[in-house]
Design an enzyme around this catalytic site. Structure first.
Site, PDB file in Angstrom:
ATOM      1  CB  CYS A 104      -9.062   3.027   2.990  1.00  0.00           C
ATOM      2  SG  CYS A 104      -9.884   1.728   1.900  1.00  0.00           S
ATOM      3  CG  ASP A 152      -2.056  -0.846   1.163  1.00  0.00           C
ATOM      4  OD1 ASP A 152      -2.009  -1.834   0.433  1.00  0.00           O
ATOM      5  OD2 ASP A 152      -2.970  -0.803   1.828  1.00  0.00           O
ATOM      6  CG  HIS A 167     -17.517   9.063  -3.210  1.00  0.00           C
ATOM      7  ND1 HIS A 167     -18.342   9.863  -2.856  1.00  0.00           N
ATOM      8  CD2 HIS A 167     -17.539   8.819  -4.687  1.00  0.00           C
ATOM      9  CE1 HIS A 167     -19.333   9.772  -4.031  1.00  0.00           C
ATOM     10  NE2 HIS A 167     -18.815   9.508  -5.013  1.00  0.00           N
ATOM     11  CD  GLU A 214      -6.244  -1.861  -1.351  1.00  0.00           C
ATOM     12  OE1 GLU A 214      -6.462  -0.996  -2.117  1.00  0.00           O
ATOM     13  OE2 GLU A 214      -7.190  -2.439  -0.790  1.00  0.00           O
ATOM     14  CG  ASN A 257     -18.755  11.792  -0.047  1.00  0.00           C
ATOM     15  OD1 ASN A 257     -17.610  11.216  -0.135  1.00  0.00           O
ATOM     16  ND2 ASN A 257     -19.756  11.705  -0.728  1.00  0.00           N
ATOM     17  CE1 TYR A 263      -7.352 -10.640   2.419  1.00  0.00           C
ATOM     18  CE2 TYR A 263      -7.009 -10.478   4.710  1.00  0.00           C
ATOM     19  CZ  TYR A 263      -7.143  -9.938   3.555  1.00  0.00           C
ATOM     20  OH  TYR A 263      -7.915  -8.924   3.369  1.00  0.00           O
TER      21      TYR A 263
HETATM   22  C1  LIG Z   1      -6.770  -0.749   1.868  1.00  0.00           C
HETATM   23  C2  LIG Z   1      -6.355  -2.159   2.045  1.00  0.00           C
HETATM   24  O1  LIG Z   1      -5.305  -2.790   2.102  1.00  0.00           O
HETATM   25  C3  LIG Z   1      -7.632  -3.032   2.655  1.00  0.00           C
HETATM   26  O2  LIG Z   1      -7.035  -4.295   2.425  1.00  0.00           O
HETATM   27  C4  LIG Z   1      -7.624  -2.646   4.179  1.00  0.00           C
HETATM   28  O3  LIG Z   1      -6.168  -3.101   4.724  1.00  0.00           O
HETATM   29  P1  LIG Z   1      -5.866  -4.383   5.584  1.00  0.00           P
HETATM   30  O4  LIG Z   1      -6.856  -5.458   5.410  1.00  0.00           O
HETATM   31  O5  LIG Z   1      -4.619  -4.747   4.903  1.00  0.00           O
HETATM   32  O6  LIG Z   1      -5.874  -4.056   7.032  1.00  0.00           O
HETATM   33 MG   LIG Z   2      -4.502  -4.325   2.586  1.00  0.00          MG
HETATM   34 MG   LIG Z   3      -7.277  -5.384   1.282  1.00  0.00          MG
END
Ligand SMILES: CC(=O)[C@@H](O)COP(=O)(O)O
Ligand SMILES: [Mg+2]
Ligand SMILES: [Mg+2]
Length: 221
Positions: free
Chosen positions: A54, A29, A144, A182, A102, A91
């Site tokens: 996010c 990320d 969003h 990501e 928003n 996983y």
């Molecule tokens: C934005 C992400 O990577 C999403 O997978 C949330 O993070 P994580 O599950 O890796 O904590």
């Molecule tokens: Mg993640």
């Molecule tokens: Mg993820």
């Protein structure tokens, strides 16, 4: 690249790349401290990462806003198709998604200007007296930008990008609210590989943190 280099980058309002682990999402990320986010940060995550942008927030902060996980909200709701609710990802981790928001001053909520305002304002309410009142009066849902709630106990409880990015902000002495996205690979249509992420990190002078290193550090600090 050392952890200290990564912390310095975050403190300057710059990016770090964060790899979780081969046995988990196996994703990298782009991470930046939410308090510094500008439209340019959002544009760079949109162009160079391309995943879901996010906001990851600390568990205590989420509690102060009376925020719940989306899978809990849906379980408590009267929706009919509850068998669709994801309890655990393939996983094994529970999803950290909560509401998507928003900021009330955004227009559509999706532009770089809008999403940076939403992200930055989420960090800004961390420091106000009545957090929940400010949150409710400043944001609309659905929106969003998904909010991700870091687990209570942080890395001891869950080793996702949500918890690791919030932990990085905490040990950097920053507001424990991050923007994470990501990194996708436009050639393979999969998540960007660690090799390609290392090349990108080197070319762009961005520290890349391996989750393993962070977990080791957390064990002794
Ligand atoms: C934005 C992400 O990577 C999403 O997978 C949330 O993070 P994580 O599950 O890796 O904590
Ligand atoms: Mg993640
Ligand atoms: Mg993820």
């Amino acid at each position: 690249m050392s952890l200290e280099t990564a912390l310095q980058s975050l403190k300057r309002g710059e990016f770090v790349l964060l790899f979780d682990s081969a046995g988990r999402e196996n994703e990298i990320d782009m991470v930046v401290a939410a308090e510094f986010v500008t439209p340019e940060h959002v544009a760079r995550m949109r162009q160079h990462a391309g995943g879901l942008l996010c906001i990851a927030i600390d568990n205590q902060f989420a509690n102060s806003l009376d925020l719940k996980y989306m899978h809990e909200i849906l379980s408590d709701s009267s929706i009919s198709n509850k068998e669709m609710i994801m309890g655990l990802a393939p996983y094994g981790d529970h999803p950290t998604f909560s509401l998507s928001v928003n900021h009330y001053q955004t227009y559509t909520g999706i532009t770089d200007n809008d999403r940076s305002l939403t992200i930055r304002e989420m960090a800004n309410i961390y420091n106000v007296e009545n957090k929940q009142k400010k949150f409710v009066s400043s944001f609309k849902t659905p929106g969003h930008v998904p909010l991700l709630i870091a687990s209570k106990g942080l890395l001891a409880a869950r080793q996702g990008h949500t918890e690791m990015s919030v932990y990085l902000a905490q040990i950097a002495g920053l507001t424990p609210v991050t923007a994470i996205c990501e990194m996708m690979d436009a050639e393979t249509y999969t998540a960007l590989s660690v090799d390609k992420a290392e090349k990108f990190a080197k070319q762009n002078g961005i520290p890349l943190i391996d989750g393993k290193e962070l977990l080791e550090y957390a064990k002794v600090h």
